[in-house]
Design an enzyme around this catalytic site. Structure first.
Site, mmCIF file in Angstrom:
data_model
loop_
_atom_site.group_PDB
_atom_site.id
_atom_site.type_symbol
_atom_site.label_atom_id
_atom_site.label_comp_id
_atom_site.label_asym_id
_atom_site.label_seq_id
_atom_site.Cartn_x
_atom_site.Cartn_y
_atom_site.Cartn_z
ATOM 1 N N GLU B 43 14.271 5.300 0.559
ATOM 2 C CA GLU B 43 13.206 5.056 1.492
ATOM 3 C C GLU B 43 13.815 4.875 2.989
ATOM 4 O OE1 GLU B 43 11.380 1.150 1.312
ATOM 5 O OE2 GLU B 43 9.726 1.658 2.357
ATOM 6 N N LYS B 116 2.565 5.202 2.539
ATOM 7 C CA LYS B 116 2.808 3.789 1.845
ATOM 8 C C LYS B 116 1.496 2.905 2.140
ATOM 9 C CE LYS B 116 6.073 0.007 1.489
ATOM 10 N NZ LYS B 116 7.468 -0.164 1.862
ATOM 11 N N CYS B 155 8.339 1.741 -2.414
ATOM 12 C CA CYS B 155 8.897 0.511 -2.309
ATOM 13 C C CYS B 155 7.951 -0.813 -2.739
ATOM 14 C CB CYS B 155 9.298 0.081 -0.864
ATOM 15 S SG CYS B 155 10.710 -1.456 -1.055
#
Lengths: 298, 298
Positions: B43, B116, B155
């Site tokens: 990331e 995300k 994540c």
């Protein structure tokens, strides 16, 4: 309630219900004498795992919610002053049978029950033949025992993060899985290892995702298929107690009958949810897809 | 597509974007030369983890979807003839910034991106300040690269079984998590171990629940907080590649920059779903609760 000492029983079952129940009682007594305040028994602990084959005769093994096995469990809970979670093949009515977990408080009163929602069916585990799935109106809901809320689920439910999550969102403080799972003896040792690891991992993950302790009680021992169609099942044991980060507090081996005992700090759940605030961040606006069977390719 | 050789890059980042990108390029080249057909970077790999502190100046680090880092990634994918998954701090418009993963095919074309959806925010990980959450209209949807469907998440998404499940129901064949996670150096070794284990367990569990391989690329190395408010973060490495039963095929250590390489049999997913047919048995009639924030006590 801040702390609770929990126990998980791992047991070998025989074809004789009275032998199985006598042994369970002995384990429950020992667990209580060792300080357990809550005891979890394996799935369908009164009988051998009759779902290995399909015959109408096996429905005779079922008992009503207030039947003999339930009465025994009630007596043990009261005698040993523990919260007791047992499991029965429930006859609800002629033609409607369930795989049902029962919760008794330390006075021996049944404070709730859970009818298995996810029903497996594959060679040696022919459960869709025997068990009507639990209705949505009942499960997935925690069972209250005094101030404690128990997220009781059963076996196949363990593979579904959805079930654990809903229990957590409804305030469950512990997740409990009575289970009966084992190896096809024709699988290689490597395959067996992967299966057991996957099973441990998915259940530990429910602890991680929800910051809840998880108790899992499996049977062990070999049970042959009396129809000699299949090779029989080696129930794989490996019962365990995990803390609210999925950390293994206790785990049994594959073959030994035993009692696992662990003290659990219930306050750890909130401590962890402050540090790792997943519940704050769930994208409930974007989860509609979870209610779909599948998204077919256009 | 039956088999695919995948690679995961674990890397230490510096404050210098050109250094980071040059090193990433070197790793990608090595992975490709070792036979990788698909490479996953960590990331926000172009920069140090700037979310350790909150300042408007850091928005200057953001780049458009077609910006410099994306152009670099495109060139590498084409040069080394690999599918490449990278990650950028995306400037979509003044005031709208995202944490975005990009997928390039082996011709260097961008075939999709993922913004995300779950955004963390806790001491040292102040992401809600920087990143607008992805919209439901875009995520959670697999990205197609030729015949391959990639379930790319980022994540914090890794803690949410919901995200992995929706990707699987939409036909994803691999789950991929670029990530940047580490220890507070004030935590005890035991706390750090439990955190890393929980993180590995939850992501392996997405493999188990969905019978999908999982790739996780984390950064490693220590990054200090330039405001000296916090003690800095020791990014914990432990990047891994797991097979579709959650079995670890490769896992990195905590501190070493490295390339993980594993060949994955994509056909294993269907083999396993025949043996363990969870998708047949999901109780979609009983999952409405997943769309709730919480069930308040009556």
């Amino acid at each position: 309630m801040q702390n609770i000492t929990t126990a998980v029983i791992q047991q070998i079952m025989t074809p004789d219900k009275s032998v199985n129940l006598a042994k369970s009682k002995q384990f429950v007594a020992e667990a209580a004498h060792s300080g357990a305040q809550l005891v979890l028994l394996p799935e369908l602990h009164a009988t051998r795992y009759f779902c290995q084959w399909e015959t109408p005769d096996n429905f005779s093994l079922a008992e009503p919610l207030e039947g003999f096995t339930a009465q025994q469990l009630s007596q043990w809970a009261a005698e040993f002053k523990i919260i007791l979670i047992g499991s029965i093949f429930e006859k609800r009515a002629a033609g409607i049978y369930h795989n049902t977990a029962l919760v008794f408080n330390a006075e021996g009163q049944r404070v709730g029950f859970y009818r298995k929602m996810h029903i497996p069916h594959d060679p040696g585990f022919y459960e869709k033949y025997y068990f009507t799935p639990g209705e949505n109106s009942l499960g997935f809901s925690p069972i209250s025992v005094g101030p404690l809320k128990l997220g009781v689920l059963v076996c196949w439910d363990q593979w579904f993060p959805e079930a654990a999550r809903i229990m957590a969102l409804k305030g469950a403080q512990l997740l409990l899985y009575p289970t009966a799972i084992g190896w096809d003896i024709h699988d290689t040792a490597q395959q067996q290892q992967r299966q057991t690891d996957a099973w441990t991992t998915i259940q530990r993950s429910h602890a991680v995702a929800n910051h809840l302790p998880v108790l899992v009680a499996n049977r062990c021992g070999f049970e042959e298929d009396p129809t000699h169609t299949l090779a029989g099942t080696q129930f794989w044991g490996h019962s365990f107690i995990a803390g609210p980060q999925g950390e293994l507090l206790q785990q049994a081996d594959a073959k030994t009958e035993q009692i696992l005992l662990a003290e659990i700090e219930l306050t750890q759940t909130e401590t962890l949810r402050r540090i790792w605030p997943y519940f704050r961040d769930r994208r409930i606006d974007a989860y509609d897809g979870l209610l779909q069977r599948y998204f077919d390719a256009p």
